[in-house]
Design an enzyme around this catalytic site. Structure first.
Site, mmCIF file in Angstrom:
data_model
loop_
_atom_site.group_PDB
_atom_site.id
_atom_site.type_symbol
_atom_site.label_atom_id
_atom_site.label_comp_id
_atom_site.label_asym_id
_atom_site.label_seq_id
_atom_site.Cartn_x
_atom_site.Cartn_y
_atom_site.Cartn_z
ATOM 1 N N HIS A 90 -4.808 -3.944 -19.249
ATOM 2 C CA HIS A 90 -5.352 -4.311 -20.666
ATOM 3 C C HIS A 90 -6.527 -5.374 -20.126
ATOM 4 C CE1 HIS A 90 -5.728 -6.303 -24.544
ATOM 5 N NE2 HIS A 90 -5.088 -4.721 -25.186
ATOM 6 N N GLU A 160 -10.136 1.631 -24.334
ATOM 7 C CA GLU A 160 -10.269 0.714 -25.485
ATOM 8 C C GLU A 160 -11.741 -0.365 -25.525
ATOM 9 O OE1 GLU A 160 -6.496 -0.855 -27.322
ATOM 10 O OE2 GLU A 160 -6.567 -1.565 -25.469
HETATM 11 P P1 PGA Z 1 -6.302 -4.350 -32.449
HETATM 12 O O1 PGA Z 1 -5.916 -4.472 -30.346
HETATM 13 O O2 PGA Z 1 -5.205 -3.041 -32.529
HETATM 14 O O3 PGA Z 1 -6.110 -5.571 -32.528
HETATM 15 O O4 PGA Z 1 -7.717 -3.742 -32.309
HETATM 16 C C1 PGA Z 1 -5.879 -3.275 -30.026
HETATM 17 C C2 PGA Z 1 -5.762 -3.494 -28.367
HETATM 18 O O5 PGA Z 1 -6.061 -4.652 -27.744
HETATM 19 O O6 PGA Z 1 -4.670 -2.748 -27.178
#
Ligand code: PGA
Length: 240
Positions: A90, A160
């Site tokens: 992540h 992401e």
């Molecule tokens: P968010 O986070 O939906 O709060 O933008 C997503 C993530 O970082 O997994």
């Protein structure tokens, strides 16, 4: 569709944990599979003896196998507590110094214990020369290239873009940019995986934009919007 709820460090309270779990159990269906990734102390609390449709994952795992490693959350312990998935790489972990090599090692530990890795990738920013595409390719190659064909087939990829995380729906990627990225990621993955890889999107997904982002993705990795029962319910319903 696969919805992975990454609670990050938003949910401390046991009552809230139970309420979110109950909501997930109500919402999980053939069409929408749900994985909850709570804070580590709640993993066994939810996963041990869990016979519901909802699966439990960890937000991160150790690259150590066990033994004299105080404070480490090993893949073996996660598996033993009933987890089925492990988020690896992540951006909030990478921001604390995780390299691609460490993310690979964590992925291997997850695989060795039969946990399904959810590998997060994403660029910091977009440039007009398309260097971010090379960045994404390199992040994928660092983990996929060293693995066996069978191992590669287990990995779920979560795209992401860092610039879109933790904001509101207005700051998420546009549907057309997302579709373009999905095509690119699937093209890179085709070099490593035969058949269809599972690719999720994450970053400021909320009930107001989830439906518009759903085309071309296999699901979502959702942070803040998944930690409120009403909003979580609304966003899963928006997909059905
Ligand atoms: P968010 O986070 O939906 O709060 O933008 C997503 C993530 O970082 O997994």
């Amino acid at each position: 569709m696969l919805i992975v709820s990454n609670w990050k460090a938003y949910v401390d309270d046991a009552k809230k944990v139970k309420a979110l779990f109950a909501a997930a159990k109500r919402l999980a269906s053939k069409k929408v599979q749900i994985v909850l990734a709570p804070s580590a102390p709640y993993v066994g609390f939810l996963a041990l003896g869990n016979r519901s449709k909802v699966s439990i994952g960890v937000q991160d795992i150790s690259d150590s196998t066990g033994g004299a490693a105080t404070g480490e959350l090993t893949a073996g312990a996660a598996k033993g507590a009933g987890a089925a998935y492990a988020i690896v790489g992540h951006s909030e972990r990478r921001a604390r110094g995780e390299s691609d090599a460490l993310v690979l090692s964590k992925t291997q530990h997850a695989l060795a214990q039969g946990l399904k890795p959810i590998l997060c990738i994403g660029e910091h920013e977009r440039d007009t020369d398309g260097r971010y595409l090379q960045f994404i390719r390199a992040q994928l190659a660092a983990v996929f290239a060293p693995l066996s064909t069978q191992e590669r087939a287990q990995i779920i990829v979560a795209y992401e873009p860092i610039w879109a995380i933790g904001k509101t729906a207005a700051d998420a990627i546009t549907p057309s940019d997302l579709q373009e990225m999905m095509l690119y990621i699937r093209k890179v993955l085709a070099e490593y995986v035969s058949g269809n890889a599972t690719v999720l999107y994450g970053g400021s997904v909320e009930s107001g934009n989830i439906a518009s982002l759903a085309s071309g993705v296999d699901g979502f990795l959702i942070g803040h919007a998944s930690t409120d029962v009403q909003e979580f319910t609304a966003l899963v319903k928006a997909l059905s």
